[in-house]
Write a protein that holds these residues in place. Sequence first.
Motif, PDB file in Angstrom:
ATOM      1  N   UNK A  42       4.057   7.569   8.240  1.00 31.44           N
ATOM      2  CA  UNK A  42       3.591   6.213   7.953  1.00 31.44           C
ATOM      3  C   UNK A  42       4.298   5.668   6.721  1.00 31.44           C
ATOM      4  N   UNK A  43       4.680   4.409   6.803  1.00 30.32           N
ATOM      5  CA  UNK A  43       5.334   3.753   5.670  1.00 30.32           C
ATOM      6  C   UNK A  43       4.646   2.430   5.384  1.00 30.32           C
ATOM      7  N   UNK A  44       4.560   2.099   4.094  1.00 36.95           N
ATOM      8  CA  UNK A  44       3.953   0.834   3.703  1.00 36.95           C
ATOM      9  C   UNK A  44       2.435   0.929   3.628  1.00 36.95           C
ATOM     10  N   UNK A  45       1.814  -0.230   3.381  1.00 31.42           N
ATOM     11  CA  UNK A  45       0.355  -0.327   3.241  1.00 31.42           C
ATOM     12  C   UNK A  45      -0.205  -1.065   4.447  1.00 31.42           C
ATOM     13  N   UNK A  46      -1.244  -0.537   5.074  1.00 30.77           N
ATOM     14  CA  UNK A  46      -1.835  -1.230   6.227  1.00 30.77           C
ATOM     15  C   UNK A  46      -2.249  -2.652   5.878  1.00 30.77           C
ATOM     16  N   UNK A  47      -2.127  -3.607   6.830  1.00 26.13           N
ATOM     17  CA  UNK A  47      -2.436  -5.017   6.539  1.00 26.13           C
ATOM     18  C   UNK A  47      -3.851  -5.224   6.007  1.00 26.13           C
ATOM     19  N   UNK A  48      -4.835  -4.553   6.578  1.00 24.37           N
ATOM     20  CA  UNK A  48      -6.209  -4.744   6.112  1.00 24.37           C
ATOM     21  C   UNK A  48      -6.378  -4.393   4.659  1.00 24.37           C
ATOM     22  N   UNK A  49      -5.781  -3.288   4.236  1.00 21.78           N
ATOM     23  CA  UNK A  49      -5.883  -2.875   2.842  1.00 21.78           C
ATOM     24  C   UNK A  49      -5.105  -3.814   1.936  1.00 21.78           C
ATOM     25  N   UNK A  85       2.366 -13.736  -1.659  1.00 21.36           N
ATOM     26  CA  UNK A  85       3.658 -13.580  -1.002  1.00 21.36           C
ATOM     27  C   UNK A  85       3.980 -12.105  -0.783  1.00 21.36           C
ATOM     28  N   UNK A  86       3.711 -11.284  -1.809  1.00 24.47           N
ATOM     29  CA  UNK A  86       3.976  -9.848  -1.674  1.00 24.47           C
ATOM     30  C   UNK A  86       3.144  -9.240  -0.555  1.00 24.47           C
ATOM     31  N   UNK A  87       1.891  -9.633  -0.464  1.00 27.44           N
ATOM     32  CA  UNK A  87       1.040  -9.101   0.605  1.00 27.44           C
ATOM     33  C   UNK A  87       1.531  -9.520   1.986  1.00 27.44           C
TER      34      UNK A  87
END
Length: 367
Positions: A42-49, A85-87
């Motif tokens: 897994x890479x990155x942060x899940x959208x919900x979080x 924007x980052x999110x």
Amino acid sequence: MHDLRLRRCVERATDGGRLTVALTQLWYLSRTGNSARPAVARRGVPPGLRWLLALPTAAALVACAVVVRAVPAYVPLAAALGVLVAAAVVRHRPARAAVSEVQPSEDTFRRLMTGHWTRTYGGLPERVVDDRPAQGTDGRSTTARGGSATVSRPRAVVLCTDRAVSVFLRENDIPGRFRAVLVHVPERTAYSRYGARPHREVVKEALRGIDGFRAGLPVVVLHDAGVQGALLVPLLRAARPDRVVVDAGLPVAAVRHNRAVRLLNAAPSAGADATATATAEELRTVAGLSEEDAAWLAEGFWSPLAAVPPRLLESVVVRALEHALTAPDPAATRRSGDARNQGFLTWPGQAPAPGPDTSRTEGTNAA
């Protein structure tokens, strides 16, 4: 898996009834699909979080711009915009499990052929034999029965690491035609398509197998396109420099760029010995593979020799035995720099028999 389609596959596999093939070979040749993909972390942060953190943070910064007079309003507002924007731009790739399968699965195919097919037609198709040994045996007979097992004064040794191919060679008495003896050394644990044995263990067993015959007998090695096979031949040559060792295995380059069967080894267990797994560097330096081929094998990919069409496989083995029996003395080869003891087969794409090229790392469609 229509029965008429299977009969056509049997006709092609047996070359019109001339050859006897193993059930595993028929399974590969009648496959309807094949996929192999390594596991992906897994890479990155899940959208919900991401939004759970970004929205409250941006709201707090906006409130700061309204309430706190000591700080210019554009500073927290710009920060809030940056957070949003980052999110929005950060991407997330979920983890993906490794996939390595042939459709239909081997168990499904075997149940079909030894169950429904056998009940309907009274047995397996003509010239097809089950390559699974009888219950209660481990399937590691060092010599095959038939002509190749009864040779009193053998002229060569055929070392094969694939059980189905060993059965194919035995049933068609291909080693016996040349007064050669067949030695089977499995690369894989039991009947697992994904559990590879450590390559050093395979080499040790192979040395025990060929040392049972007089020194100086040439050895023809048949192996899968995998880590164990790539390292087997150079390590045998280094350990037994007095023997001619002909590499008749499936080259990695012959399967990477075509429609050959590709499978993926199971990931090593947590407590596994790290030194038992060959690295890409070892594959390049010891086996002489290209960077691309070495990386492909190091990632866990491999391709079975049993998936090669039987008629092509027969021609390769015959050519290899002819070469082994006429090859010069290894000591003379090393003195003269002759490359014939270093592998000679190019697996052809269109022609039914191997060409005279001396490269063993180039090839094309083999399955």
